[in-house]
Design a protein around this motif. Structure first.
Motif, PDB file in Angstrom:
ATOM      1  N   GLY A 102       0.973  -1.414  -0.150  1.00  0.00           N
ATOM      2  CA  GLY A 102      -0.059  -0.030  -0.098  1.00  0.00           C
ATOM      3  C   GLY A 102       0.931   1.316  -0.131  1.00  0.00           C
ATOM      4  O   GLY A 102       1.881   1.312  -0.012  1.00  0.00           O
ATOM      5  N   VAL A 103       0.024   2.176   0.026  1.00  0.00           N
ATOM      6  CA  VAL A 103       0.678   3.661   0.377  1.00  0.00           C
ATOM      7  C   VAL A 103       0.953   3.973   1.659  1.00  0.00           C
ATOM      8  O   VAL A 103      -0.224   4.065   2.264  1.00  0.00           O
ATOM      9  CB  VAL A 103       0.002   4.649  -0.780  1.00  0.00           C
ATOM     10  N   TYR A 104       2.064   4.203   2.115  1.00  0.00           N
ATOM     11  CA  TYR A 104       2.160   4.585   3.551  1.00  0.00           C
ATOM     12  C   TYR A 104       2.240   5.753   3.735  1.00  0.00           C
ATOM     13  O   TYR A 104       3.290   6.733   3.065  1.00  0.00           O
ATOM     14  CB  TYR A 104       3.583   3.841   4.199  1.00  0.00           C
ATOM     15  N   TYR A 105       1.718   6.507   4.762  1.00  0.00           N
ATOM     16  CA  TYR A 105       1.552   7.826   4.874  1.00  0.00           C
ATOM     17  C   TYR A 105       2.167   8.285   6.464  1.00  0.00           C
ATOM     18  O   TYR A 105       1.735   7.565   7.318  1.00  0.00           O
ATOM     19  CB  TYR A 105       0.258   8.409   4.775  1.00  0.00           C
ATOM     20  N   CYS A 106       2.727   9.266   6.543  1.00  0.00           N
ATOM     21  CA  CYS A 106       3.260   9.649   7.964  1.00  0.00           C
ATOM     22  C   CYS A 106       2.413  10.756   8.233  1.00  0.00           C
ATOM     23  O   CYS A 106       1.826  11.561   7.349  1.00  0.00           O
ATOM     24  CB  CYS A 106       4.794  10.285   7.831  1.00  0.00           C
ATOM     25  N   ALA A 107       1.898  10.972   9.303  1.00  0.00           N
ATOM     26  CA  ALA A 107       0.992  12.212   9.953  1.00  0.00           C
ATOM     27  C   ALA A 107       1.232  12.647  11.383  1.00  0.00           C
ATOM     28  O   ALA A 107       1.827  11.743  12.192  1.00  0.00           O
ATOM     29  CB  ALA A 107      -0.513  11.574   9.678  1.00  0.00           C
ATOM     30  N   ALA A 108       0.932  13.788  11.827  1.00  0.00           N
ATOM     31  CA  ALA A 108       1.129  14.081  12.981  1.00  0.00           C
ATOM     32  C   ALA A 108      -0.218  14.899  13.439  1.00  0.00           C
ATOM     33  O   ALA A 108      -1.016  15.497  12.729  1.00  0.00           O
ATOM     34  CB  ALA A 108       2.262  15.227  13.087  1.00  0.00           C
ATOM     35  N   ARG A 109      -0.607  14.814  14.688  1.00  0.00           N
ATOM     36  CA  ARG A 109      -1.796  15.370  15.391  1.00  0.00           C
ATOM     37  C   ARG A 109      -1.353  15.782  16.979  1.00  0.00           C
ATOM     38  O   ARG A 109      -0.391  14.950  17.384  1.00  0.00           O
ATOM     39  CB  ARG A 109      -2.903  14.580  15.377  1.00  0.00           C
ATOM     40  N   ARG A 110      -2.073  16.794  17.339  1.00  0.00           N
ATOM     41  CA  ARG A 110      -1.718  17.360  18.742  1.00  0.00           C
ATOM     42  C   ARG A 110      -2.365  16.189  19.651  1.00  0.00           C
ATOM     43  O   ARG A 110      -3.138  15.911  19.330  1.00  0.00           O
ATOM     44  CB  ARG A 110      -2.223  18.508  18.926  1.00  0.00           C
ATOM     45  N   LEU A 111      -1.668  15.923  20.835  1.00  0.00           N
ATOM     46  CA  LEU A 111      -2.366  15.249  21.828  1.00  0.00           C
ATOM     47  C   LEU A 111      -3.889  15.716  22.373  1.00  0.00           C
ATOM     48  O   LEU A 111      -3.844  17.011  22.261  1.00  0.00           O
ATOM     49  CB  LEU A 111      -1.555  15.251  22.987  1.00  0.00           C
ATOM     50  N   GLY A 112      -4.542  14.752  22.441  1.00  0.00           N
ATOM     51  CA  GLY A 112      -5.956  15.347  22.665  1.00  0.00           C
ATOM     52  C   GLY A 112      -6.833  15.289  21.498  1.00  0.00           C
ATOM     53  O   GLY A 112      -7.885  15.666  21.809  1.00  0.00           O
ATOM     54  N   THR A 113      -6.233  15.433  20.448  1.00  0.00           N
ATOM     55  CA  THR A 113      -6.897  15.589  19.106  1.00  0.00           C
ATOM     56  C   THR A 113      -7.431  14.072  18.643  1.00  0.00           C
ATOM     57  O   THR A 113      -6.624  12.944  19.034  1.00  0.00           O
ATOM     58  CB  THR A 113      -6.543  16.509  18.112  1.00  0.00           C
ATOM     59  N   ASN A 114      -8.006  14.122  17.421  1.00  0.00           N
ATOM     60  CA  ASN A 114      -8.375  12.959  16.760  1.00  0.00           C
ATOM     61  C   ASN A 114      -7.606  12.939  15.461  1.00  0.00           C
ATOM     62  O   ASN A 114      -7.337  13.976  14.805  1.00  0.00           O
ATOM     63  CB  ASN A 114      -9.805  12.517  16.364  1.00  0.00           C
ATOM     64  N   TRP A 115      -7.266  11.722  14.895  1.00  0.00           N
ATOM     65  CA  TRP A 115      -6.812  11.661  13.563  1.00  0.00           C
ATOM     66  C   TRP A 115      -7.584  12.019  12.350  1.00  0.00           C
ATOM     67  O   TRP A 115      -8.900  11.709  12.450  1.00  0.00           O
ATOM     68  CB  TRP A 115      -6.411  10.231  12.990  1.00  0.00           C
ATOM     69  N   SER A 116      -7.421  13.055  11.768  1.00  0.00           N
ATOM     70  CA  SER A 116      -8.442  13.590  10.685  1.00  0.00           C
ATOM     71  C   SER A 116      -7.439  14.184   9.627  1.00  0.00           C
ATOM     72  O   SER A 116      -6.611  14.576   9.461  1.00  0.00           O
ATOM     73  CB  SER A 116      -8.991  14.780  11.225  1.00  0.00           C
ATOM     74  N   ARG A 117      -8.164  13.811   8.093  1.00  0.00           N
ATOM     75  CA  ARG A 117      -7.696  14.340   7.076  1.00  0.00           C
ATOM     76  C   ARG A 117      -8.131  15.729   6.619  1.00  0.00           C
ATOM     77  O   ARG A 117      -7.780  16.275   5.603  1.00  0.00           O
ATOM     78  CB  ARG A 117      -7.715  13.577   6.126  1.00  0.00           C
ATOM     79  N   ARG A 118      -9.175  16.375   7.481  1.00  0.00           N
ATOM     80  CA  ARG A 118      -9.677  17.506   7.194  1.00  0.00           C
ATOM     81  C   ARG A 118      -8.714  18.792   7.515  1.00  0.00           C
ATOM     82  O   ARG A 118      -8.226  18.564   8.745  1.00  0.00           O
ATOM     83  CB  ARG A 118     -11.076  17.799   7.897  1.00  0.00           C
ATOM     84  N   PRO A 119      -8.473  19.700   6.702  1.00  0.00           N
ATOM     85  CA  PRO A 119      -7.412  20.480   6.772  1.00  0.00           C
ATOM     86  C   PRO A 119      -7.712  21.516   8.142  1.00  0.00           C
ATOM     87  O   PRO A 119      -6.792  21.685   8.977  1.00  0.00           O
ATOM     88  CB  PRO A 119      -7.453  21.435   5.452  1.00  0.00           C
ATOM     89  N   GLU A 120      -8.891  21.785   8.534  1.00  0.00           N
ATOM     90  CA  GLU A 120      -9.257  22.509   9.528  1.00  0.00           C
ATOM     91  C   GLU A 120      -9.145  21.870  10.942  1.00  0.00           C
ATOM     92  O   GLU A 120      -9.236  22.418  12.038  1.00  0.00           O
ATOM     93  CB  GLU A 120     -10.986  22.952   9.515  1.00  0.00           C
ATOM     94  N   ASP A 121      -8.926  20.531  10.739  1.00  0.00           N
ATOM     95  CA  ASP A 121      -8.417  19.761  12.157  1.00  0.00           C
ATOM     96  C   ASP A 121      -7.119  19.946  12.435  1.00  0.00           C
ATOM     97  O   ASP A 121      -6.758  19.604  13.688  1.00  0.00           O
ATOM     98  CB  ASP A 121      -9.138  18.492  12.123  1.00  0.00           C
ATOM     99  N   GLY A 122      -6.374  20.359  11.766  1.00  0.00           N
ATOM    100  CA  GLY A 122      -4.958  20.904  12.042  1.00  0.00           C
ATOM    101  C   GLY A 122      -4.009  19.558  12.187  1.00  0.00           C
ATOM    102  O   GLY A 122      -2.820  19.778  12.598  1.00  0.00           O
ATOM    103  N   ASN A 123      -4.358  18.553  11.598  1.00  0.00           N
ATOM    104  CA  ASN A 123      -3.448  17.266  11.501  1.00  0.00           C
ATOM    105  C   ASN A 123      -2.298  17.600  10.195  1.00  0.00           C
ATOM    106  O   ASN A 123      -2.691  18.267   9.136  1.00  0.00           O
ATOM    107  CB  ASN A 123      -4.036  16.127  11.095  1.00  0.00           C
ATOM    108  N   TYR A 124      -1.259  17.125  10.106  1.00  0.00           N
ATOM    109  CA  TYR A 124      -0.239  17.171   9.185  1.00  0.00           C
ATOM    110  C   TYR A 124       0.003  15.885   8.500  1.00  0.00           C
ATOM    111  O   TYR A 124      -0.037  14.732   9.368  1.00  0.00           O
ATOM    112  CB  TYR A 124       1.076  17.590   9.705  1.00  0.00           C
TER     113      TYR A 124
END
Length: 125
Positions: free
Chosen positions: A92-114
């Motif tokens: 598969g395609v492997y993606y790296c991501a980052a989120r702040r503690l206390g938030t959820n994984w999200s691909r919506r730009p407004e949720d602030g994940n990278y």
């Protein structure tokens, strides 16, 4: 500007190993969780593993436990995914991501994940 850049993907035979790298830049990641996701053709993106940038606590999906190891190098601002005993279903395609503690994984730009752009991993049988 925050960037996550994956590398290390490729073609490997079943039973082989690969190490993925995620080079992070643009901010400090203390207080963040770094994750590796994968997406196989026709399937949803799934979380493979994640690690707290500070402290190093880890999580693994059942499908990769005892085969994959996630780690990070704070000085290099880089996260890694060591993948051993690879199986065709790990393709598969492997993606790296980052989120702040206390938030959820999200691909919506407004949720602030990278998110990175992904790196292809293909495991042949």
């Amino acid at each position: 500007q925050v960037q996550l850049v994956e590398s290390g993907g490729g073609l490997v035979q079943a039973g082989g190993s690969l190490r993925l790298s995620c080079a992070a830049s643009g901010r400090t990641f203390s207080g963040y969780i770094m994750g590796w996701f994968r997406q196989a053709p026709g399937k949803e993106r799934e979380l493979v593993a994640h690690i707290r940038w500070t402290g190093g606590a880890t999580y693994y999906a059942d499908s990769v436990k005892d085969r994959f190891t996630i780690s990070r190098d704070n000085a290099q601002n880089t996260a890694y995914l060591q993948m051993n005993s690879l199986k065709p279903e790990d393709t598969g395609v492997y993606y790296c991501a980052a989120r702040r503690l206390g938030t959820n994984w999200s691909r919506r730009p407004e949720d602030g994940n990278y998110w990175g752009q992904g790196t292809q991993v293909t495991v042949s049988s």
